[in-house]
Scaffold this motif. Structure first.
Motif, PDB file in Angstrom:
ATOM      1  N   ARG A 136       0.840  -1.199   0.000  1.00 24.21           N
ATOM      2  CA  ARG A 136       0.000   0.000   0.000  1.00 24.21           C
ATOM      3  C   ARG A 136       0.876   1.250   0.000  1.00 24.21           C
ATOM      4  O   ARG A 136       0.594   2.224  -0.714  1.00 24.21           O
ATOM      5  CB  ARG A 136      -0.935   0.002   1.210  1.00 24.21           C
ATOM      6  CG  ARG A 136      -2.021  -1.052   1.175  1.00 24.21           C
ATOM      7  CD  ARG A 136      -3.162  -0.723   2.139  1.00 24.21           C
ATOM      8  NE  ARG A 136      -2.701  -0.488   3.495  1.00 24.21           N
ATOM      9  CZ  ARG A 136      -2.579  -1.434   4.425  1.00 24.21           C
ATOM     10  NH1 ARG A 136      -2.870  -2.697   4.110  1.00 24.21           N
ATOM     11  NH2 ARG A 136      -2.179  -1.151   5.639  1.00 24.21           N
ATOM     12  N   ARG A 137       1.943   1.224   0.793  1.00 31.42           N
ATOM     13  CA  ARG A 137       2.842   2.383   0.872  1.00 31.42           C
ATOM     14  C   ARG A 137       3.551   2.609  -0.454  1.00 31.42           C
ATOM     15  O   ARG A 137       3.707   3.763  -0.897  1.00 31.42           O
ATOM     16  CB  ARG A 137       3.865   2.158   1.990  1.00 31.42           C
ATOM     17  CG  ARG A 137       4.662   3.400   2.334  1.00 31.42           C
ATOM     18  CD  ARG A 137       3.797   4.404   3.093  1.00 31.42           C
ATOM     19  NE  ARG A 137       4.540   5.625   3.400  1.00 31.42           N
ATOM     20  CZ  ARG A 137       4.441   6.753   2.689  1.00 31.42           C
ATOM     21  NH1 ARG A 137       3.642   6.807   1.620  1.00 31.42           N
ATOM     22  NH2 ARG A 137       5.127   7.819   3.042  1.00 31.42           N
ATOM     23  N   ARG A 139       2.425   1.817  -3.444  1.00 35.86           N
ATOM     24  CA  ARG A 139       1.438   2.390  -4.376  1.00 35.86           C
ATOM     25  C   ARG A 139       1.206   3.862  -4.087  1.00 35.86           C
ATOM     26  O   ARG A 139       1.063   4.672  -5.009  1.00 35.86           O
ATOM     27  CB  ARG A 139       0.117   1.609  -4.296  1.00 35.86           C
ATOM     28  CG  ARG A 139       0.211   0.187  -4.841  1.00 35.86           C
ATOM     29  CD  ARG A 139      -1.159  -0.398  -5.131  1.00 35.86           C
ATOM     30  NE  ARG A 139      -2.009  -0.492  -3.960  1.00 35.86           N
ATOM     31  CZ  ARG A 139      -2.024  -1.509  -3.109  1.00 35.86           C
ATOM     32  NH1 ARG A 139      -1.198  -2.532  -3.307  1.00 35.86           N
ATOM     33  NH2 ARG A 139      -2.846  -1.530  -2.078  1.00 35.86           N
ATOM     34  N   GLU A 140       1.161   4.230  -2.806  1.00 30.17           N
ATOM     35  CA  GLU A 140       0.996   5.645  -2.450  1.00 30.17           C
ATOM     36  C   GLU A 140       2.163   6.483  -2.959  1.00 30.17           C
ATOM     37  O   GLU A 140       1.967   7.578  -3.500  1.00 30.17           O
ATOM     38  CB  GLU A 140       0.877   5.789  -0.928  1.00 30.17           C
ATOM     39  CG  GLU A 140      -0.410   5.243  -0.343  1.00 30.17           C
ATOM     40  CD  GLU A 140      -0.365   5.147   1.179  1.00 30.17           C
ATOM     41  OE1 GLU A 140      -1.391   4.765   1.761  1.00 30.17           O
ATOM     42  OE2 GLU A 140       0.689   5.452   1.777  1.00 30.17           O
ATOM     43  N   ALA A 143       1.906   6.800  -6.786  1.00 32.36           N
ATOM     44  CA  ALA A 143       0.792   7.676  -7.155  1.00 32.36           C
ATOM     45  C   ALA A 143       1.099   9.134  -6.850  1.00 32.36           C
ATOM     46  O   ALA A 143       0.635  10.040  -7.558  1.00 32.36           O
ATOM     47  CB  ALA A 143      -0.479   7.241  -6.425  1.00 32.36           C
ATOM     48  N   ALA A 144       1.905   9.378  -5.805  1.00 29.99           N
ATOM     49  CA  ALA A 144       2.254  10.750  -5.418  1.00 29.99           C
ATOM     50  C   ALA A 144       3.409  11.315  -6.240  1.00 29.99           C
ATOM     51  O   ALA A 144       3.811  12.461  -6.038  1.00 29.99           O
ATOM     52  CB  ALA A 144       2.617  10.792  -3.939  1.00 29.99           C
TER      53      ALA A 144
END
Length: 343
Positions: A136-137, A139-140, A143-144
């Motif tokens: 999840r981290r 992907r964050e 995406a950022a």
């Protein structure tokens, strides 16, 4: 879609190793009920149920699905049985969480998705990695814009197959044996979530382990995604001492995550860019199977969706099947996603 405010009460289709070692303990930690287990051998299933505190054991799928004290089923049979067990559970109105790969063909997998949709029941796929806090981290970060425009990824997921699992996974292609359906589809659940639409694959597979194998036990592949991202994978049952991991490289930086392609909530994530290299904090680490089950519970209650949905599970399977075909033919192979093209 049928929903229920109740915490799921589970029936287990498959007296499997993963049910015993991962899923039943996670169900109980979350307060889910485990009502019954169905297996192919009466003595073995009865002994399995006694060992794991499951009240009822049967060899009849029909009897298990007829129980009114079961809301959802967890399917962890050998892979060729996922299709008929899912269709039966959907017809019985049971929500279901199915082990990966969802099926052995795209047509079968889409028919499972369609059957569950028509019956109004939830279908989730037990790909545990996308729900991990590390992933999840990552992907964050992507995406950022932490790495800029993504260019490439490298997955290293070569491990040693435990001796207790050296059965049908190696010897029975008809049951869905081989490292590609066992591990490469897990890789795809990660890279698909990062990069979107897979387009084509090229691959090589071998049999290199100290055993008699009827299916590939090591594979390397490259999958091209829609924006020109190349994802390289190394998957094996034959490597005893290497870490697993994921790298994501972009125009402005690179992420290196070690020990993250595992079943446990471990691993580190580093970001390297023009400012240097630093470890990234990963909050919210939890048991990966609890994450899957909790999301499934929300889906059953109508307040969320599975961690990996049926269509997402089909797309992971599509990558694995393209890798298998590319290795078989020696040709770059399209990744087929749409239901119409699969049939």
């Amino acid at each position: 879609m049928r929903t229920s405010a109740r915490t799921p009460r589970w029936g287990l289709i498959g007296a499997s190793d993963i049910a015993a070692t991962r899923m039943v303990p996670a169900m109980r930690r979350l307060g889910h009920g485990v009502t019954a287990v169905c297996g192919s051998s009466a003595p073995r299933t009865t002994a399995w149920a006694a060992a794991h505190g499951v009240p009822h054991a049967t060899t009849s799928v029909e009897d298990l699905l007829a129980r009114d004290d079961i809301d959802a089923v967890y399917i962890s049979t050998t892979n060729e049985l996922h299709l008929p067990r899912t269709l039966a559970a959907a017809a019985a109105g049971k929500h279901m969480l199915c082990e990966k790969p969802l099926a052995l063909s795209l047509a079968d997998a889409w028919s499972m998705v369609d059957a569950c949709k028509a019956a109004g029941v939830v279908l989730g796929v037990n790909h545990h990695l996308p729900g991990a806090a590390t992933h999840r981290r990552i992907r964050e970060l992507v995406a950022a814009g932490a790495v800029g425009r993504p260019l490439a990824a490298r997955v290293f997921h070569a491990v040693a197959l435990p001796e207790r699992l050296r059965g049908w996974r190696l010897r029975d292609p008809g049951a869905g044996a081989g490292v590609v359906l066992d591990i490469t589809c897990h890789d795809a659940s990660v890279t698909n979530a990062l990069f979107g639409t897979p387009v084509e694959a090229t691959a090589l597979t071998v049999r290199q382990g100290p055993w008699e194998a009827a299916a590939e036990d090591a594979a390397m592949s490259v999958v091209r995604y829609g924006d020109g991202v190349l994802a390289q994978t190394h998957d094996a049952f034959t490597v005893a001492h290497a870490p697993t991991g994921l790298e994501v490289h972009g125009t402005d930086g690179s992420i290196s995550a070690v020990d993250v392609m595992t079943q446990d909530p471990v691993g580190t994530v580093h970001l390297r860019d023009a400012a240097g290299s630093r470890e990234i904090d990963v909050p919210g680490r939890r048991d990966l199977y609890e994450v899957v089950l909790e999301a499934f519970g929300h889906a059953v209650r109508g307040t969320g969706e599975p961690a990996v949905t049926g269509p997402q599970g089909v797309h992971a399977l599509a990558v694995a099947l393209a890798v298998q075909e590319a290795a078989r033919t020696g040709r770059t192979t399209p990744v087929v996603l749409s239901p119409a093209a699969a049939r």
